[in-house]
Design an enzyme around this catalytic site. Structure first.
Site, PDB file in Angstrom:
ATOM      1  N   HIS A   1    -104.921  27.303   7.470  1.00  9.94           N
ATOM      2  CA  HIS A   1    -104.151  27.734   8.629  1.00  9.94           C
ATOM      3  C   HIS A   1    -102.939  28.530   8.175  1.00  9.94           C
ATOM      4  O   HIS A   1    -102.470  28.401   7.047  1.00  9.94           O
ATOM      5  CB  HIS A   1    -103.713  26.541   9.484  1.00  9.94           C
TER       6      HIS A   1
ATOM      7  N   HIS B   1     -98.997  29.461   9.147  1.00  8.32           N
ATOM      8  CA  HIS B   1     -97.802  29.158   9.937  1.00  8.32           C
ATOM      9  C   HIS B   1     -97.170  30.470  10.392  1.00  8.32           C
ATOM     10  O   HIS B   1     -96.910  31.344   9.566  1.00  8.32           O
ATOM     11  CB  HIS B   1     -96.768  28.390   9.099  1.00  8.32           C
TER      12      HIS B   1
END
Lengths: 135, 135
Positions: B100, B102
């Site tokens: 992922h 940020h």
């Protein structure tokens, strides 16, 4: 090439760098002010100022090049992990306005601290979500 | 979908999230422990553990989706910039092993500090470059 852009001059070979890899689209060299050993910058050879201008035609090879560089760097400095980071705008720590990715090797004992998290309620989070969705 | 992966469960709709955008390949939702207002996560719908496993077929739409989300978030929270960050491995701060990104909005007065830089000589930098090039 943009006039007065230090990264364009490095890419053109007018300013030296500690190059550790390149392909047609990207150049990778060691940061002269490293946060950790092996801290490198991944720089597109074409000039554009930030992430918001990252052109579609460079997408395809971006992660493959990052992976290739990460493998070499992490293997050499024997890191335990790494961060990829892009700073977009002065407020985010961007200093050179030629888009670049920081590849920062991390070590279990490097003592670099994550930024603190804020307290937020689920209600506040839901309100923010609504505002973003309506924007 | 990987068993016991919280992000896979969010993507499947089995766990709620504050979704702010999605397309066929990526989902974006607000971080429940934000560093700044609007801190969001950009998550590929396909499970893979980290940047090193980022599959080629997702490259093409990655930056376009990040740009779309950044525009909405930054506009809503009136940020002055933003960081994109990927933590690869536990030593780098990765906690959920479903890759992922940020997206952290930044503000001129947010007082978040960059990590300190190390002192290194050009000779040391050159030696490290040689070791990486030979690896």
């Amino acid at each position: 090439m943009a006039d007065d852009c230090i990264f364009c001059k490095i890419i053109a070979g007018d300013i030296p760098c500690n190059k550790i890899g390149e392909n047609d689209d990207f150049l990778c060299f060691l940061d002269i002010k490293p946060i950790t050993d092996g801290h490198a910058l991944i720089v597109p050879k074409k000039h554009f100022k930030d992430v918001m201008e990252f052109p579609k035609e460079l997408d395809e090879g971006y992660f493959a090049f990052c992976q290739e560089m990460a493998k070499k760097i992490v293997g050499t400095v024997k890191a335990d992990g790494f961060n990829l980071g892009m700073n977009n705008g002065r407020a985010a720590g961007q200093i050179i306005f030629h888009q670049h990715t920081h590849l920062i090797p991390r070590f279990d004992d490097d003592k670099l601290e994550s930024w603190p998290h804020k307290e937020i309620t689920l209600e506040e989070l839901g309100e923010l979500q609504e505002r973003i969705l309506k924007s």
